[in-house]
Design a protein around this motif. Structure first.
Motif, PDB file in Angstrom:
ATOM      1  N   ARG A  47     -22.176  26.499  73.486  1.00  4.79           N
ATOM      2  CA  ARG A  47     -22.907  25.865  74.579  1.00  4.79           C
ATOM      3  C   ARG A  47     -21.890  25.552  75.665  1.00  4.79           C
ATOM      4  O   ARG A  47     -20.692  25.728  75.462  1.00  4.79           O
ATOM      5  CB  ARG A  47     -23.596  24.578  74.103  1.00  4.79           C
ATOM      6  N   GLY A  48     -22.394  25.094  76.793  1.00  7.70           N
ATOM      7  CA  GLY A  48     -21.437  24.728  77.828  1.00  7.70           C
ATOM      8  C   GLY A  48     -21.987  24.953  79.209  1.00  7.70           C
ATOM      9  O   GLY A  48     -23.146  25.301  79.388  1.00  7.70           O
ATOM     10  N   HIS A  49     -21.125  24.724  80.190  1.00 11.41           N
ATOM     11  CA  HIS A  49     -21.500  24.938  81.585  1.00 11.41           C
ATOM     12  C   HIS A  49     -21.642  26.423  81.844  1.00 11.41           C
ATOM     13  O   HIS A  49     -21.036  27.233  81.161  1.00 11.41           O
ATOM     14  CB  HIS A  49     -20.378  24.464  82.500  1.00 11.41           C
ATOM     15  N   GLY A  50     -22.345  26.734  82.905  1.00 13.78           N
ATOM     16  CA  GLY A  50     -22.283  28.097  83.397  1.00 13.78           C
ATOM     17  C   GLY A  50     -20.920  28.326  84.038  1.00 13.78           C
ATOM     18  O   GLY A  50     -20.194  27.377  84.350  1.00 13.78           O
ATOM     19  N   VAL A  51     -20.618  29.584  84.215  1.00 12.65           N
ATOM     20  CA  VAL A  51     -19.391  29.967  84.896  1.00 12.65           C
ATOM     21  C   VAL A  51     -19.388  29.395  86.319  1.00 12.65           C
ATOM     22  O   VAL A  51     -18.363  28.927  86.819  1.00 12.65           O
ATOM     23  CB  VAL A  51     -19.285  31.509  84.896  1.00 12.65           C
ATOM     24  N   GLU A  52     -20.572  29.402  86.962  1.00 11.28           N
ATOM     25  CA  GLU A  52     -20.686  28.893  88.340  1.00 11.28           C
ATOM     26  C   GLU A  52     -20.218  27.455  88.444  1.00 11.28           C
ATOM     27  O   GLU A  52     -19.487  27.095  89.357  1.00 11.28           O
ATOM     28  CB  GLU A  52     -22.160  28.931  88.796  1.00 11.28           C
TER      29      GLU A  52
ATOM     30  N   ASP B 190     -14.554  31.066  96.127  1.00 17.56           N
ATOM     31  CA  ASP B 190     -14.206  32.177  97.022  1.00 17.56           C
ATOM     32  C   ASP B 190     -13.199  33.136  96.391  1.00 17.56           C
ATOM     33  O   ASP B 190     -12.872  34.161  96.972  1.00 17.56           O
ATOM     34  CB  ASP B 190     -13.699  31.652  98.371  1.00 17.56           C
ATOM     35  N   LYS B 191     -12.719  32.816  95.195  1.00 18.97           N
ATOM     36  CA  LYS B 191     -11.777  33.716  94.515  1.00 18.97           C
ATOM     37  C   LYS B 191     -12.423  34.377  93.299  1.00 18.97           C
ATOM     38  O   LYS B 191     -11.725  34.983  92.480  1.00 18.97           O
ATOM     39  CB  LYS B 191     -10.537  32.920  94.060  1.00 18.97           C
ATOM     40  N   ARG B 192     -13.753  34.282  93.194  1.00 14.99           N
ATOM     41  CA  ARG B 192     -14.397  34.773  91.966  1.00 14.99           C
ATOM     42  C   ARG B 192     -14.083  36.241  91.681  1.00 14.99           C
ATOM     43  O   ARG B 192     -13.931  36.636  90.539  1.00 14.99           O
ATOM     44  CB  ARG B 192     -15.904  34.537  92.021  1.00 14.99           C
ATOM     45  N   ASP B 193     -13.977  37.054  92.741  1.00  6.14           N
ATOM     46  CA  ASP B 193     -13.746  38.486  92.535  1.00  6.14           C
ATOM     47  C   ASP B 193     -12.272  38.869  92.612  1.00  6.14           C
ATOM     48  O   ASP B 193     -11.932  40.045  92.512  1.00  6.14           O
ATOM     49  CB  ASP B 193     -14.556  39.295  93.559  1.00  6.14           C
ATOM     50  N   ALA B 194     -11.424  37.890  92.807  1.00  6.43           N
ATOM     51  CA  ALA B 194      -9.984  38.194  92.889  1.00  6.43           C
ATOM     52  C   ALA B 194      -9.431  38.427  91.490  1.00  6.43           C
ATOM     53  O   ALA B 194      -9.820  37.747  90.529  1.00  6.43           O
ATOM     54  CB  ALA B 194      -9.258  37.021  93.540  1.00  6.43           C
ATOM     55  N   ARG B 195      -8.540  39.411  91.374  1.00  7.93           N
ATOM     56  CA  ARG B 195      -7.884  39.616  90.087  1.00  7.93           C
ATOM     57  C   ARG B 195      -6.899  38.474  89.840  1.00  7.93           C
ATOM     58  O   ARG B 195      -6.238  38.001  90.770  1.00  7.93           O
ATOM     59  CB  ARG B 195      -7.145  40.948  90.074  1.00  7.93           C
ATOM     60  N   VAL B 196      -6.811  38.066  88.577  1.00  9.40           N
ATOM     61  CA  VAL B 196      -5.981  36.914  88.214  1.00  9.40           C
ATOM     62  C   VAL B 196      -4.539  37.116  88.685  1.00  9.40           C
ATOM     63  O   VAL B 196      -3.894  36.184  89.159  1.00  9.40           O
ATOM     64  CB  VAL B 196      -6.050  36.688  86.688  1.00  9.40           C
TER      65      VAL B 196
END
Ligand SMILES: Nc1ncnc2c1ncn2[C@@H]1O[C@H](COP(=O)(O)OP(=O)(O)OP(=O)(O)O)[C@@H](O)[C@H]1O
Ligand SMILES: [Mg+2]
Length: 310
Positions: free
Chosen positions: A108-113, A123-129
């Motif tokens: 269980r837990g929070h959503g990723v959002e 704003d960095k969701r699509d940035a590679r780590v």
């Protein structure tokens, strides 16, 4: 749930001849924040990693959320979150993919959002780590700790390298967790942060507890709650300084003398008189309230800044 989130008795961890944790006793009530402080190499990370189930203890008893790592590892893992002192994520994954992966480990837990929003990394969701800055990686590590909505969160130096805004952001997150009855174990080298966030503080040195208590009680234990810092030329003899009303100790670093006193309005005029008697000029004079840093200094004889400079 009330009770104890963590119970540790006589915890020992040896690496060969080196004793990293030397008989630690610890309890952390549910819904509180424990601050684990101490100089580099004191045994903080080792202790935290044993509590997180990442390292076995050499001896001693550890219960986390009422369970033991040997009997119920999965039950504990589902309910804790961790931000490690050094985290290595897969550089080629994006921020969002990393969080989705870690979210999948929890029932269980929070959503990723929600985790992204809490650390302001939307704003960095699509940035590679691999392309993140140091502070952004640190915030991602925090989001990974939060994504399972843990009952117990371990944060090992979570604010090292964070800018002031992000640091305050983390404080807000920790306050929010405590408000929802969650438990936090925090190691930090920022005394101000520990004083603000932690209900209880344990100071360790060489794997042993050298002091514990609320931030206020620890500062109170110093004797004087106010510090008068000055440079006198020529220097005033130590015996003369002991005549300052409310005096409870003095310390010298270079030319700067720091007096622990009870009440500034009595101590400062007396100090000026004593300086006068010794035909000594106070070329610098300032006062401040004692902090946890002073407690640390008094207990270990070192400041954290000195530690960090090696
Ligand atoms: N895997 C290991 N093998 C050998 N020695 C280790 C190992 N891990 C830690 N140590 C030693 O144990 C001691 C405690 O280390 P630990 O990482 O717990 O310190 P710390 O309090 O977290 O310090 P810091 O503030 O620098 O993070 C150190 O002397 C360290 O060198
Ligand atoms: Mg450490």
């Amino acid at each position: 749930m009330t009770g104890l989130a963590i119970e540790v008795e006589r915890l020992v961890k040896r690496f060969g001849d080196l004793v990293a944790v030397d008989g630690l006793d610890l309890t952390v009530p549910t819904g509180t924040c424990l601050g684990l402080l101490g100089p580099n190499g004191a045994g903080k990370t080792t202790t935290v990693e044993i509590l997180e189930g990442l390292q076995p203890a050499t001896s001693g008893r550890v219960r986390v959320l009422g369970r033991t790592w040997t009997e119920d590892p999965d039950a504990i893992r589902a309910r804790i979150g961790a931000t490690l002192q050094e985290t290595r994520f897969h550089e080629k994954l994006t921020v969002e993919e990393t969080l989705t992966l870690f979210r999948s480990f929890y029932p269980r837990g929070h959503g990723v959002e929600s985790a992204l929003a809490q650390v302001a990394l939307e704003d960095k969701r699509d940035a590679r780590v691999g392309t993140l800055s140091g502070g952004q990686k640190q915030r991602l590590a925090l989001a990974v700790g939060l994504v399972g909505d843990p009952e117990l969160l371990f944060l090992d130096e979570p604010t090292t390298g964070l800018d002031p805004v992000s640091r305050r952001g983390l404080w807000t997150i920790i306050e929010g967790l405590k408000g929802r009855g969650r438990t936090v174990v925090l190691t930090t080298h920022y005394m101000e942060e520990a004083a603000v966030l932690c209900d209880d503080i344990v100071i360790v040195d060489h794997g042993r507890i050298v002091a514990r208590g609320t931030p206020e009680a620890l500062v109170h234990s110093l004797g004087g709650e106010q510090l008068v810092e000055f440079v006198a030329r020529p220097a005033i003899p130590a015996e003369a300084l002991e005549r300052v009303p409310g005096f409870s100790g003095h310390r010298q670093r270079g030319e700067t003398v720091s007096l622990s006193v009870q009440a500034l309005h009595e101590a400062v005029p007396a100090l000026l008189r004593i300086a006068d008697e010794h035909r000594s000029e106070l070329v610098r004079l300032s006062t401040r309230a004692a902090t946890l840093d002073d407690v640390f200094l008094a207990l270990t004889g070192r400041t954290l800044v000195e530690e960090e400079q090696g």
